[in-house]
Design a protein around this motif. Structure first.
Motif, mmCIF file in Angstrom:
data_model
loop_
_atom_site.group_PDB
_atom_site.id
_atom_site.type_symbol
_atom_site.label_atom_id
_atom_site.label_comp_id
_atom_site.label_asym_id
_atom_site.label_seq_id
_atom_site.Cartn_x
_atom_site.Cartn_y
_atom_site.Cartn_z
ATOM 1 N N LEU A 363 2.373 -0.184 3.385
ATOM 2 C CA LEU A 363 1.238 0.337 4.149
ATOM 3 C C LEU A 363 1.716 1.141 5.358
ATOM 4 N N GLN A 364 2.795 0.680 5.984
ATOM 5 C CA GLN A 364 3.321 1.395 7.142
ATOM 6 C C GLN A 364 3.832 2.785 6.756
ATOM 7 N N ILE A 365 4.396 2.895 5.545
ATOM 8 C CA ILE A 365 4.934 4.182 5.100
ATOM 9 C C ILE A 365 3.846 5.092 4.547
ATOM 10 N N LEU A 366 3.002 4.541 3.673
ATOM 11 C CA LEU A 366 2.056 5.365 2.930
ATOM 12 C C LEU A 366 0.720 5.558 3.636
ATOM 13 N N PHE A 367 0.261 4.533 4.356
ATOM 14 C CA PHE A 367 -1.067 4.612 4.980
ATOM 15 C C PHE A 367 -1.008 4.121 6.425
ATOM 16 N N PRO A 368 -0.190 4.732 7.275
ATOM 17 C CA PRO A 368 0.002 4.208 8.635
ATOM 18 C C PRO A 368 -1.239 4.275 9.510
ATOM 19 N N ASP A 369 -2.130 5.225 9.253
ATOM 20 C CA ASP A 369 -3.289 5.403 10.113
ATOM 21 C C ASP A 369 -4.595 4.926 9.481
ATOM 22 N N LYS A 370 -4.496 4.250 8.358
ATOM 23 C CA LYS A 370 -5.701 3.843 7.642
ATOM 24 C C LYS A 370 -6.115 2.431 8.044
ATOM 25 N N PRO A 371 -7.422 2.184 8.189
ATOM 26 C CA PRO A 371 -7.888 0.821 8.455
ATOM 27 C C PRO A 371 -7.749 -0.042 7.203
ATOM 28 N N PHE A 372 -7.905 -1.344 7.385
ATOM 29 C CA PHE A 372 -7.787 -2.261 6.249
ATOM 30 C C PHE A 372 -8.831 -1.937 5.192
ATOM 31 N N HIS A 373 -8.416 -1.969 3.917
ATOM 32 C CA HIS A 373 -9.338 -1.729 2.810
ATOM 33 C C HIS A 373 -8.952 -2.664 1.666
ATOM 34 N N TRP A 374 -9.940 -3.384 1.158
ATOM 35 C CA TRP A 374 -9.667 -4.386 0.130
ATOM 36 C C TRP A 374 -9.062 -3.784 -1.127
ATOM 37 N N ALA A 375 -9.545 -2.630 -1.554
ATOM 38 C CA ALA A 375 -9.048 -2.013 -2.789
ATOM 39 C C ALA A 375 -7.558 -1.694 -2.665
ATOM 40 N N ARG A 376 -7.162 -1.135 -1.504
ATOM 41 C CA ARG A 376 -5.758 -0.802 -1.284
ATOM 42 C C ARG A 376 -4.922 -2.079 -1.201
ATOM 43 N N HIS A 377 -5.454 -3.072 -0.505
ATOM 44 C CA HIS A 377 -4.792 -4.361 -0.340
ATOM 45 C C HIS A 377 -4.515 -5.010 -1.694
ATOM 46 N N ALA A 378 -5.519 -5.016 -2.567
ATOM 47 C CA ALA A 378 -5.389 -5.658 -3.875
ATOM 48 C C ALA A 378 -4.517 -4.842 -4.819
ATOM 49 N N ALA A 379 -4.642 -3.534 -4.771
ATOM 50 C CA ALA A 379 -3.883 -2.678 -5.693
ATOM 51 C C ALA A 379 -2.387 -2.807 -5.461
ATOM 52 N N ILE A 380 -1.966 -2.841 -4.193
ATOM 53 C CA ILE A 380 -0.538 -2.972 -3.898
ATOM 54 C C ILE A 380 -0.011 -4.316 -4.384
#
Length: 474
Positions: A363-380
């Motif tokens: 998340l730090q590399i790919l989405f450093p400025d993005k707020p928490f999102h369940w879809a991203r959290h679960a997909a990773i």
């Protein structure tokens, strides 16, 4: 955006003024009542001190605990204790350096310390090292599940050892365990919630330790078994003299070189330190150092007792994985069967704890400025578990790959990065470049490079000579 509130904790004994001011300036909003956008690192600290100790202890305790008795057999009791104590102290000092850096700049993410020290390249390097090391650790846990769970099921059902039933296939079993247990736990939003499962995992390993101690007084040496002289990794015990069942205080042989890597890997917990610090209730540097010290001390005691009593049970005939040595007693030994099950529960519940830092690094590399999102959290989480399952299923010689990963990532996480971060991040007006703390930190990083070169040299030499017998891993 990576900054975390101090939860209203304004003073703490043992802090110097600059540390407190730096943390408060960064962690608290500048305007009272002002709202800031919530990012994935901006969790409120809700995890208790005890739960944090469980989580960090669980992240320290790796599959390497099964190889410590073998390590002791190749060093002797006194040398092993000296090495184990040294690694534990160095690990605690390394965590001190990380917490000091985090306090100075108000950042509680390992990757962001790299960004502050060396810019985007430092951030990427730190994230990559964490990802590689923890994927290796997750794979080692799933390998234990793959090899041990079929034996447990076979013993419970009384199945034939040569049975080809699907439920005795380790590849199918790790997929089932990953989907039904590991993935749901990995989907939790905060690491602190895993404190309960970490407590259960540690309880299982305490049971394992108690069983090892008990078996010491119920197994005669040498074992009366026709295959007694043959142990794991084609290692053959050649010393069958009258002193075979006598404990050695100090010894050196061809396998001694692997002891330091085994011990170092067993104490790697540094990727989890800052996430746990972030979620600690009433978080301060002193409080988090207390969590780290208690966790390291507890694991030191567990490691020492497991190695000591495992070694004193089998002496020079101990295998590279302790559970395999007990297999000579037969699969119907009830206590050992329960121990196998307990170890399986422990490693299964540890996988989600190890996954959290990998996800944070990505998340730090790919989405450093993005707020928490369940879809991203679960997909990773799903992709990581899927990748590790593929590694365990399709790469039969994963041990050699782990050797390279461990020999590079462990010294980087324990020695090199914390030392370099400290030198680069702590301001010169607070500690000059030639001050004792910074010289110590630079020497600490140099020690890591020496350790890395030494480990890689031993592994490559083993490959060249065709005598690879490395054991254990975090």
């Amino acid at each position: 955006m990576e900054l975390q509130k101090m939860n209203g904790h304004s003073k703490e004994e043992g802090f110097d003024g600059l540390d407190v001011m730096a943390e408060h300036e960064e962690f608290l909003p500048h305007k009272t009542g002002a709202k800031k956008e919530t990012h994935f690192t901006d969790f409120e600290g809700k995890t208790s001190f005890g739960m944090s100790v469980f989580n960090l202890s669980n992240s320290i305790m790796g599959s390497g605990i099964l190889g410590l008795a073998f390590a002791m057999s190749n060093t002797g009791i006194i040398l092993f204790i000296v090495l184990l104590l040294s690694i534990a102290i160095l690990s605690a000092y390394s965590i001190h350096l990380l917490l000091k850096c985090a306090g100075v700049v108000g950042i509680r993410a390992y990757e962001q310390l790299g960004n502050r020290a060396f810019g985007s390249m430092g951030k990427i390097v730190a994230a990559c090292v964490i990802t590689i090391h923890n994927i290796g650790a997750m794979s080692s846990y799933l390998f234990i599940i793959k090899s041990e769970l079929p034996l447990v099921i076979q013993a419970f059902l009384g199945s034939d050892a040569n049975s080809e039933e699907w439920f005795l296939n380790g590849n199918y079993l790790i997929i089932i365990v990953s989907i039904s247990i590991i993935l749901p736990l990995a989907l939790m939003k905060q690491l602190g919630y895993l404190g309960y499962t970490s407590g259960l995992s540690l309880t299982c390993m305490v049971f394992f330790l108690i069983s090892v101690i008990y078996k010491k007084f119920n197994i005669d040496c040498p074992l009366d078994h026709p295959n007694m002289t043959v142990i794991a990794d084609d290692h053959v015990a050649t010393n069958k003299t009258s002193d075979f069942c006598e404990a050695k205080m100090f010894t050196v042989n061809s396998q001694t070189a692997y002891t330091i890597p085994i011990l170092a890997f067993a104490f790697v917990c540094h990727p989890e330190v800052l996430p746990i610090y972030t979620e600690l209730r009433d978080a301060t540097k002193k409080r988090m150092q207390g969590v780290a010290n208690i966790s390291i001390l507890a694991m030191f005691v567990m490691y020492l007792l497991t190695a000591l009593f495992g070694y004193l049970t089998f002496y020079g005939d101990v295998e590279s994985e302790l559970l395999h040595t007990y297999s000579r007693l037969g699969l119907k030994d009830i206590l050992i069967l329960c121990v196998r099950f307990a170890v399986l529960v422990a490693v299964t519940l540890t996988v989600p704890v190890v996954l959290f830092p990998i996800r944070r690094a990505l998340l730090q590399i790919l989405f450093p400025d993005k707020p928490f999102h369940w879809a991203r959290h679960a997909a990773i989480a799903f992709c990581l578990i899927f990748l590790v399952n593929l590694l365990v299923i399709f790469v039969p010689s994963i041990r050699d790959i782990f050797g390279i990963i461990g020999a590079t990532s462990a010294p980087t996480l324990i020695f090199i990065l914390p030392g370099i971060f400290y030198v680069r991040i702590v301001p010169d007006d607070q500690e000059p470049l030639l001050s004792r703390p910074k010289i110590q930190a630079a020497g600490f990083a140099a020690l890591g490079f020496i350790f890395m070169i030494m480990s890689l040299s031993f592994i490559i030499t083993d490959w060249v000579t065709g005598a690879s017998r490395s054991a254990g891993g975090h």
